[in-house]
Scaffold this motif. Structure first.
Motif, mmCIF file in Angstrom:
data_model
loop_
_atom_site.group_PDB
_atom_site.id
_atom_site.type_symbol
_atom_site.label_atom_id
_atom_site.label_comp_id
_atom_site.label_asym_id
_atom_site.label_seq_id
_atom_site.Cartn_x
_atom_site.Cartn_y
_atom_site.Cartn_z
ATOM 1 N N ASP A 108 93.920 48.572 70.960
ATOM 2 C CA ASP A 108 92.741 48.875 70.153
ATOM 3 C C ASP A 108 92.849 48.284 68.744
ATOM 4 N N PHE A 109 94.003 48.444 68.116
ATOM 5 C CA PHE A 109 94.198 47.892 66.780
ATOM 6 C C PHE A 109 94.111 46.372 66.805
ATOM 7 N N VAL A 110 94.658 45.753 67.839
ATOM 8 C CA VAL A 110 94.595 44.304 67.967
ATOM 9 C C VAL A 110 93.159 43.853 68.182
ATOM 10 N N ASP A 111 92.403 44.597 68.974
ATOM 11 C CA ASP A 111 90.981 44.288 69.159
ATOM 12 C C ASP A 111 90.246 44.260 67.819
ATOM 13 N N VAL A 112 90.525 45.269 67.000
ATOM 14 C CA VAL A 112 89.862 45.341 65.695
ATOM 15 C C VAL A 112 90.258 44.156 64.826
ATOM 16 N N LEU A 113 91.553 43.807 64.807
ATOM 17 C CA LEU A 113 91.995 42.660 64.005
ATOM 18 C C LEU A 113 91.320 41.373 64.476
ATOM 19 N N LEU A 114 91.263 41.157 65.783
ATOM 20 C CA LEU A 114 90.643 39.937 66.297
ATOM 21 C C LEU A 114 89.154 39.886 65.984
ATOM 22 N N SER A 115 88.526 41.058 65.860
ATOM 23 C CA SER A 115 87.095 41.070 65.539
ATOM 24 C C SER A 115 86.816 40.476 64.163
ATOM 25 N N PHE A 116 87.838 40.402 63.294
ATOM 26 C CA PHE A 116 87.643 39.786 61.977
ATOM 27 C C PHE A 116 87.159 38.349 62.108
ATOM 28 N N LEU A 117 87.575 37.651 63.186
ATOM 29 C CA LEU A 117 87.207 36.250 63.358
ATOM 30 C C LEU A 117 85.719 36.076 63.621
ATOM 31 N N THR A 118 85.046 37.141 64.044
ATOM 32 C CA THR A 118 83.621 37.038 64.350
ATOM 33 C C THR A 118 82.739 37.359 63.150
ATOM 34 N N LEU A 119 83.337 37.831 62.072
ATOM 35 C CA LEU A 119 82.555 38.259 60.918
ATOM 36 C C LEU A 119 82.166 37.070 60.055
ATOM 37 N N ARG A 120 81.051 37.206 59.357
ATOM 38 C CA ARG A 120 80.549 36.130 58.506
ATOM 39 C C ARG A 120 81.399 35.997 57.253
ATOM 40 N N ALA A 121 81.414 34.774 56.708
ATOM 41 C CA ALA A 121 82.151 34.520 55.468
ATOM 42 C C ALA A 121 81.618 35.351 54.318
ATOM 43 N N CYS A 169 81.952 39.093 50.007
ATOM 44 C CA CYS A 169 81.100 39.734 48.999
ATOM 45 C C CYS A 169 80.634 41.107 49.446
ATOM 46 N N GLU A 170 80.476 41.297 50.749
ATOM 47 C CA GLU A 170 79.889 42.540 51.239
ATOM 48 C C GLU A 170 80.813 43.225 52.231
ATOM 49 N N CYS A 171 82.109 43.116 52.022
ATOM 50 C CA CYS A 171 83.086 43.600 52.994
ATOM 51 C C CYS A 171 82.840 45.069 53.319
ATOM 52 N N GLY A 172 82.706 45.356 54.584
ATOM 53 C CA GLY A 172 82.551 46.737 55.016
ATOM 54 C C GLY A 172 81.372 46.936 55.922
ATOM 55 N N GLY A 173 80.284 46.239 55.703
ATOM 56 C CA GLY A 173 79.098 46.497 56.482
ATOM 57 C C GLY A 173 79.094 45.885 57.857
ATOM 58 N N ASP A 174 80.049 45.021 58.145
ATOM 59 C CA ASP A 174 79.987 44.270 59.384
ATOM 60 C C ASP A 174 80.804 44.858 60.519
ATOM 61 N N ILE A 175 81.680 45.811 60.256
ATOM 62 C CA ILE A 175 82.516 46.292 61.346
ATOM 63 C C ILE A 175 82.314 47.781 61.590
ATOM 64 N N ASN A 176 81.060 48.235 61.419
ATOM 65 C CA ASN A 176 80.764 49.641 61.666
ATOM 66 C C ASN A 176 81.129 50.042 63.088
ATOM 67 N N THR A 177 80.895 49.121 64.049
ATOM 68 C CA THR A 177 81.143 49.459 65.442
ATOM 69 C C THR A 177 82.496 49.002 65.930
ATOM 70 N N SER A 178 83.259 48.335 65.075
ATOM 71 C CA SER A 178 84.539 47.804 65.537
ATOM 72 C C SER A 178 85.586 48.896 65.681
ATOM 73 N N VAL A 179 85.622 49.836 64.745
ATOM 74 C CA VAL A 179 86.644 50.882 64.781
ATOM 75 C C VAL A 179 86.085 52.065 65.554
ATOM 76 N N SER A 180 86.042 51.938 66.848
ATOM 77 C CA SER A 180 85.445 52.981 67.674
ATOM 78 C C SER A 180 86.407 53.468 68.749
#
Length: 397
Positions: A29-42, A46-57
């Protein structure tokens, strides 16, 4: 209804002598969350936090799970080891390394069980953008007041350029600079569109297309880990492309995009004559039954960047057709006499100007340094402007 925070439990191996995290052992699960960082926008810088609301589930308290059958979002399999710099490996692949580490520092290694929540995951994400030791920063020191640190700093390094004889010119810039620093550039809509488009690129795509230009060490490590997990057969079917070559959201493209990131296929939407919005999964209007007077029709989505009455292509503009001031830190404002005068009044050194025809390779330089530098224009263009100063000295001799 009460909500209960999800937690991820990590087995943290702490080097007490160096006061750092050597590695952590985790379930997938932790590795899944880390890998999800690669899908987030650059733009998350500036807006870190709003993009992984569903990642830590997830909840890693799963001692009863059969890991031979369990599948995560991106990966499958057993437990994993994650280093401080976010290199991911299977436990069995690191046995010799772990034994050497334990034998050499047997009295200095401490194992701690640490539970982290969404807030800690977000801090790890933030630190991974500016530090080579995000796990130590967050799990031991909470990342508060820690200065950014990179083992492979951009300072004093020249960003490599493409070896092309004739490079495509994409725009012109009027550079205003001192002897050792670019102060700002006067730019048209074309250049501003290009640098605004940087915010839309997924981090995994930036690594794929920039290659060695991409110098965010921890994300380089995550990308390399994803490649190895794919090669080893531990990646869930269909997820490799999402991590290693993620696409732009529909209509996030721009004219003259320089790195070739593709757009996702847009979703289909339908509407009935009663103006009910339907999706591709629900293209029959249940509210109005199956009456012939309420037939469903596919609607055409319009690029929100396009002008009113314009085309429906995905190549509109992010900004108006104006001239802009772009500072060394990539702060963009409409060009005005007041802003120019105010800027020049703060500079004591002689100021000169240079006109540049900017190539695609130089735009890539700007993109590469913008990820880790507060002096993007200086880093990308100062060497180019040497020798092309105009004879006009804007402020004294």
């Amino acid at each position: 209804m009460a909500t209960y925070p999800q937690e991820i439990t990590l087995k943290v191996f702490v080097n007490k002598t160096k006061n750092c995290v050597d590695f952590v052992e985790s379930d997938l699960d932790f590795v899944d969350v880390l890998l999800s960082f690669l899908t987030l926008r650059a733009s998350l810088k500036c807006e870190c936090g709003g993009d992984i609301n569903t990642s830590v589930s997830y909840d890693l308290n799963r001692d009863d799970v059969n890991y031979e059958e369990f599948r995560g979002v991106f990966i499958k399999g057993a437990k994993f080891v994650v280093t401080d710099a976010l290199c991911i490996s299977l436990v069995e692949d690191l046995i010799s390394t772990l034994n050497k580490c334990v034998n050499g520092d047997r009295n200095h290694m401490e194992v701690r069980l640490v539970k982290i929540k969404r807030e800690q995951v977000l801090r790890i994400l933030k630190r991974s953008l500016i530090s080579d030791t995000p796990l130590t920063d967050v799990l031991l020191q909470n990342g508060e007041g820690i200065t950014p640190k990179f083992s492979d700093s951009l300072a004093g390094k020249k960003v490599e350029k493409k070896v092309i004889d004739k490079e495509k010119k994409v725009c012109k810039l009027n550079m205003v600079l001192t002897r050792n620093k670019v102060l700002y550039a006067v730019a048209s809509q074309d250049f501003v569109d290009l640098i605004f488009s940087f915010l839309t690129f997924p981090l995994g795509s930036l690594k794929k297309h920039l290659g060695s230009r991409f110098r965010m060490g921890c994300l380089n490590n995550l990308y390399g880990s994803a490649e190895r997990l794919r090669s080893s057969g531990y990646m869930t079917a269909g997820c490799a492309e999402r991590l290693l070559n993620p696409k732009l959201a529909p209509y996030f493209n721009c004219k003259n995009q320089v790195i070739g990131v593709e757009e996702e296929k847009e979703d289909l939407y339908y509407t009935c004559n009663g103006f009910c919005k339907l999706t591709a999964l629900y293209f029959s209007c249940k509210s109005h039954g199956y009456s012939p007077y309420h037939e469903s029709n596919q609607v055409t989505l319009v690029d929100p960047k396009s002008q009113l009455g314009g085309t429906i292509s995905s190549h509109g503009s992010y900004c108006q057709k104006l001239m802009y001031m772009v500072t060394d830190e990539l702060v963009v404002t409409p060009l005005s006499l007041e802003s120019v005068v105010s800027f020049h009044n703060e500079i004591a050194d002689p100021i000169k100007t240079a006109e540049l025809s900017v190539t695609e390779a130089e735009i890539l330089d700007v993109l590469a340094v913008a990820l880790t530098s507060n002096t993007a224009l200086t880093d990308a263009f100062l060497g180019t402007t040497v020798g092309v100063f105009t004879s006009v000295d804007v402020k004294g001799e």
